[in-house]
Design a protein around this motif. Structure first.
Motif, PDB file in Angstrom:
ATOM      1  N   PHE A 295      23.640 105.234  40.540  1.00 21.16           N
ATOM      2  CA  PHE A 295      23.196 103.848  40.371  1.00 21.16           C
ATOM      3  C   PHE A 295      24.416 102.956  40.530  1.00 21.16           C
ATOM      4  O   PHE A 295      25.463 103.187  39.917  1.00 21.16           O
ATOM      5  N   VAL A 296      24.305 101.933  41.373  1.00 19.74           N
ATOM      6  CA  VAL A 296      25.435 101.063  41.701  1.00 19.74           C
ATOM      7  C   VAL A 296      25.084  99.627  41.337  1.00 19.74           C
ATOM      8  O   VAL A 296      23.978  99.150  41.620  1.00 19.74           O
ATOM      9  N   ARG A 297      26.045  98.958  40.719  1.00 25.69           N
ATOM     10  CA  ARG A 297      25.864  97.551  40.366  1.00 25.69           C
ATOM     11  C   ARG A 297      27.135  96.807  40.764  1.00 25.69           C
ATOM     12  O   ARG A 297      28.236  97.285  40.534  1.00 25.69           O
ATOM     13  N   GLY A 298      26.969  95.632  41.389  1.00 21.42           N
ATOM     14  CA  GLY A 298      28.129  94.820  41.724  1.00 21.42           C
ATOM     15  C   GLY A 298      28.231  94.390  43.167  1.00 21.42           C
ATOM     16  O   GLY A 298      29.128  93.617  43.520  1.00 21.42           O
ATOM     17  N   PHE A 299      27.326  94.855  44.041  1.00 19.79           N
ATOM     18  CA  PHE A 299      27.335  94.376  45.422  1.00 19.79           C
ATOM     19  C   PHE A 299      26.908  92.899  45.450  1.00 19.79           C
ATOM     20  O   PHE A 299      26.208  92.420  44.540  1.00 19.79           O
ATOM     21  N   PRO A 300      27.325  92.157  46.455  1.00 11.81           N
ATOM     22  CA  PRO A 300      26.809  90.779  46.594  1.00 11.81           C
ATOM     23  C   PRO A 300      25.284  90.784  46.630  1.00 11.81           C
ATOM     24  O   PRO A 300      24.663  91.728  47.131  1.00 11.81           O
ATOM     25  N   ARG A 336      21.975  95.424  43.157  1.00 13.54           N
ATOM     26  CA  ARG A 336      21.924  96.767  42.564  1.00 13.54           C
ATOM     27  C   ARG A 336      21.194  97.710  43.516  1.00 13.54           C
ATOM     28  O   ARG A 336      20.315  97.284  44.264  1.00 13.54           O
ATOM     29  N   CYS A 337      21.548  98.980  43.457  1.00 11.80           N
ATOM     30  CA  CYS A 337      20.897  99.932  44.349  1.00 11.80           C
ATOM     31  C   CYS A 337      21.017 101.351  43.814  1.00 11.80           C
ATOM     32  O   CYS A 337      21.847 101.634  42.948  1.00 11.80           O
TER      33      CYS A 337
END
Length: 652
Positions: A295-300, A336-337
Motif C-alpha cells: 500500500f502506497v501513500r504520497g503520490f501527487p 494512494r494505490c
C-alpha cells in the motif's frame, strides 16, 4: 477439607494431625478440579492472568494498588478473607468479616481493591480505560463468559459518555449495583444486523491506515468522515462532527486508532443505521497474494497507474498490477494505490523506499494485511546520537536484527519512529531500550569559548574523536545552564573520549597566535581554488591559519595584511615557511599549466585540466620544488615539551 478443617493456604492452630492417606485424598480432591479447568475452560489466558493478579494481592505485590490482605479459609478465632466469585466458589464470603458488598440476591461481590487489580490487568496500555474486547476478557477472568453481543450490551449499560470505552469508575459503579448478575441472567441479545460491525480489528486497522492521509497515526475530522463513508454510511458533516467531538477529540482535533476502534466496535451509533451502499473496496480483504502487495501513500493526487508502475518497476522489480484508490466521499484521485509485484523480493526492495523523498513530499510504503505501520516513541534529542551510532552503525544493526525501519525526528518533538510489522516494531524498540539502559551520559563542564575548537571545522575533530572511541559527543550551551560536554556510550568509550577532549583543551590553552606580515594581494594565492592551499598548510603543519586584511602593526611596522597562525612554536614556524614556498612557487607553476593547451589528463590526452585539478597539481609540485619535508611522527614535540615545562599536568 471442610471435615478435616484443613486450610487451602495454611493450617490453623486447631487443625489435628492427619494421616498420609487422608492427606493424599484431600490433595487429589483439590487438584482434580484444577486439572479439569485447564481442559474445559474456553479461554485459559484470562483465567491464568486473573489468578496471577490475585496471587499478587495475596502477597501484597501489585504495581498500581498497594494492598496486603491475607487469603485463607476459616480458621479458629480468625476472620475470613477469601478469593471472590467465579474463581473457585461463588458462595465464598469476600473481604474481612463478611463486610464485602453483596448483590441483590445476597451473593458476595469482589471488593473495590480486587476489582481494581482485575481491571488493571486488562488495561494493557495503562490509560485507565478498556474497550469492548478488553471488557469481554475482564468478564471471563471473573467467571462470566460473554459473546460479542452480550459484551456490547454490557458496555452500553455502563458507558456513560458513549465513547466506546469504560473507565474503572464506570465499571465498578455498574458492578457494585449487580450489573454483571443482571447481564448474565438476561437472555442472549439479538445480534446487530450490520455487516460493517463484523469486520475484524486488523481490517479496521487497515481502513484506518488507508484514510490516515498525513500518516501521523491519527484521524482528523475530514479523514474520520471519509472512513465512515468507506463503511458505506452517508452521514452528513454535522453528525460526523458531533460524534467526533463526543469522543473527546475536540481538544487536539485528532483521533487515534484506539479511540476509533473502541467507538466503532461498540456499535453505539450504528444501531438502526442502514448502509446506503456496500463496503468500499478500500477495505482490503486478506488474500493469498497479499505477500506480493504494498500500500502506497504520497503520490501527487493526479498521478495515474502508469506513474506508480514506472516508479516501482525501475527501483524494485516487475509490477503486475497497480490499483489507484480514490476518495471514498466523491471518487476523486487521492494519491494512494495498491501495487502488486510479480515476486516477494520486489516487496522487500519497496520497503526500503519508505519515506523516500519526492520533492517536498515523501512516499509511505506498507505491506498489506500484515500489521505494517509506524510506531512513535518519544526519545530525547540528546539520546538520538547514542541510538544512531558512529556513521549510523547502531541503527543499521537494530534494523538488520529486527527487520524494522527506524527514523529519528526532532520537530515538532524529538521522537524515534519505528516502521514494520508488530513483532519487528517490538523487537526494534526492545533493542533501543537496551542501548539506552546501558549507555550512560557523562557530563563535564567545558567553557563555551572552547566548543568551536573542540568541534573543529565542519565537525571534523569531533567526528574523529567519535570514530576513535565509539562514544557520542555533544557540546551544549543553553540559556540558564552552564556550558557543558555530554559523552554517551559504554564506560571505556566515555573514558577514552574524555581523555582526548582533555588533551585537546590543554593543547588549545597552551598554544599561541602569531602574526606574519603578508600583503593582502597575495591572500588569494594562499587560499587557492576551494581553499586548497590553506587546507594544505594546515594539514602539513598542524597549525590553524586564517588571513586578515587591514592595517596591522607587526614589530613596529604597519602592513595591510597578515597571516595569523595558531599553534605551538614549531607549528607556527613551519606554517610560515610553507607559506613562503607557496608564494614563490605557485605563480609560475599555475602560469605554465594554464599556458599548456595540450596538457592532458592521463590517457585522455586531449582533455584539459579543470581548475581544481590544476591547483592540486601546482600545490604538489610547489612543495616538491621548494624542498618541503612533511613532519615525522613525534617531530616538533620538543617545542611542546619546552612550553609545558614547569606545568603540573595530570592526564586521567
Amino acid at each position: 477439607a471442610k471435615a478435616s478443617r484443613l486450610c487451602c493456604v495454611r493450617c490453623s492452630p486447631a487443625c489435628p494431625k492427619m494421616s498420609r492417606d487422608v492427606l493424599r485424598l484431600v490433595l487429589s480432591a483439590l487438584l482434580l478440579p484444577l486439572a479439569v479447568t485447564f481442559v474445559i475452560v474456553p479461554s485459559q489466558t484470562p483465567f491464568l492472568r486473573a489468578h496471577s493478579a490475585f496471587s499478587q494481592l495475596k502477597h501484597g505485590r501489585t504495581s498500581r494498588i498497594s494492598l496486603q490482605p491475607g487469603l485463607c479459609m476459616s480458621g479458629a478465632g480468625k476472620k475470613s478473607q477469601q478469593l471472590g466469585p467465579g474463581l473457585f466458589d461463588p458462595e465464598i464470603p469476600v473481604g474481612e468479616g463478611g463486610d464485602a458488598p453483596a448483590t441483590e440476591t445476597g451473593k458476595p461481590l469482589l471488593t473495590l481493591e480486587q476489582c481494581a487489580i482485575s481491571f488493571n490487568m486488562f488495561d494493557l496500555d495503562n490509560d485507565g480505560l478498556v474497550n469492548k474486547d478488553e471488557l469481554k476478557q475482564l468478564a471471563s477472568s471473573m467467571g462470566s463468559f460473554w459473546s460479542d453481543c452480550r459484551s456490547r450490551q454490557a458496555l452500553w449499560s455502563m458507558d456513560q459518555d458513549k465513547d466506546g470505552m469504560v473507565s474503572f469508575g464506570e465499571f465498578y459503579a455498574w458492578y457494585s449495583q449487580s450489573g454483571m448478575e443482571r447481564i448474565n441472567a438476561a437472555p442472549e441479545p439479538e445480534p446487530i444486523d450490520n455487516e460493517a460491525l463484523n469486520i475484524t480489528k486488523e481490517t479496521c486497522r487497515n481502513m484506518f491506515q488507508l484514510h490516515d492521509i498525513d500518516g501521523n497515526d491519527k484521524l482528523d475530522l475530514q479523514e474520520f468522515q471519509d472512513a465512515i463513508s468507506a463503511l458505506g454510511f452517508d452521514w452528513d458533516k454535522e453528525k460526523c462532527e458531533s460524534i467526533f467531538n463526543r469522543l473527546g477529540s475536540q481538544q487536539n482535533g485528532q483521533m487515534g486508532f484506539r479511540e476509533f476502534y473502541a467507538w466503532f466496535s461498540s456499535g453505539l451509533d450504528f444501531v438502526g443505521q442502514d448502509r446506503k451502499r456496500n463496503l468500499t473496496e478500500v477495505i482490503l480483504e486478506p488474500s493469498e497474494i497479499d505477500e506480493r502487495k504494498i500500500f502506497v501513500r504520497g503520490f501527487p493526487w493526479k498521478a495515474q497507474e502508469t506513474t506508480a508502475q514506472n516508479y516501482f518497476r525501475n527501483r524494485c522489480g516487475n509490477v503486475s498490477e497497480v490499483r489507484m484508490i480514490p476518495w471514498s466521499r466523491d471518487g476523486t484521485p487521492s494519491g494512494r494505490c495498491i501495487v502488486t509485484f510479480e515476486d516477494k523480493e520486489s516487496v522487500e526492495k519497496a520497503m526500503n523506499l519508505h519515506r523516500n523523498r519526492m520533492g517536498k513530499r515523501w512516499l509511505e510504503v506498507y505491506r498489506v494485511n500484515e500489521g505494517d505501520r509506524e510506531e512513535v516513541h518519544k526519545v530525547d534529542r540528546s539520546k538520538h546520537g547514542a541510538l544512531i551510532g558512529i556513521r549510523g552503525s547502531r541503527v543499521k544493526e537494530m534494523q538488520a536484527e529486527s527487520g524494522a525501519r527506524i527514523f529519528f525526528e526532532t520537530a515538532p518533538e524529538s521522537v524515534m519512529v519505528i516502521k514494520g510489522r508488530d513483532k519487528e516494531r517490538a523487537r526494534a524498540w526492545a533493542l533501543a531500550q537496551a542501548i539506552l539502559a546501558t549507555d550512560v551520559v557523562d557530563t563535564h563542564l567545558v567553557e563555551q569559548t572552547l566548543h568551536g575548537r573542540l568541534i573543529g571545522a565542519g565537525g571534523k575533530l569531533k567526528k574523529q574523536m567519535e570514530e576513535e572511541t565509539g562514544a557520542h559527543i555533544v557540546y551544549r550551551s543553553e540559556p540558564n545552564q552552564k556550558p557543558r560536554c555530554e559523552i554517551c556510550g559504554p564506560e571505556p568509550a566515555r573514558r577514552r573520549a574524555w581523555q582526548l577532549i582533555q588533551a585537546k583543551i590543554w593543547e588549545v590553552l597552551h598554544t599561541e597566535e602569531e602574526k606574519f606580515p603578508i600583503d593582502k594581494k597575495y591572500h588569494g594565492t594562499l587560499v587557492g581554488k576551494g581553499s586548497i592551499v590553506i587546507k594544505t598548510l594546515e594539514e602539513q603543519t598542524g597549525a590553524q591559519i586564517r588571513l586578515k586584511s587591514g592595517e596591522f602593526e607587526v614589530e613596529g611596522k604597519t602592513y595591510n595584511g597578515v597571516m595569523v597562525c595558531r599553534g605551538n612554536k614549531d607549528q607556527r614556524a613551519r606554517a610560515h615557511e610553507l607559506a613562503q614556498i607557496m608564494l614563490k612557487q605557485l605563480p609560475p607553476l599555475l602560469s605554465d599549466l594554464r599556458g599548456e593547451e595540450d596538457f592532458g589528463l592521463g590517457s585522455l590526452g586531449a582533455l584539459p585540466l579543470s581548475a581544481k585539478q590544476m591547483w592540486e597539481q601546482a600545490v604538489a609540485e610547489a612543495m616538491e620544488r621548494g624542498g618541503w619535508k612533511p613532519a615525522v611522527a613525534g617531530e616538533g614535540k620538543e617545542a611542546d615539551a619546552k612550553e609545558a615545562e614547569g606545568d603540573e599536568i595530570l592526564m586521567l
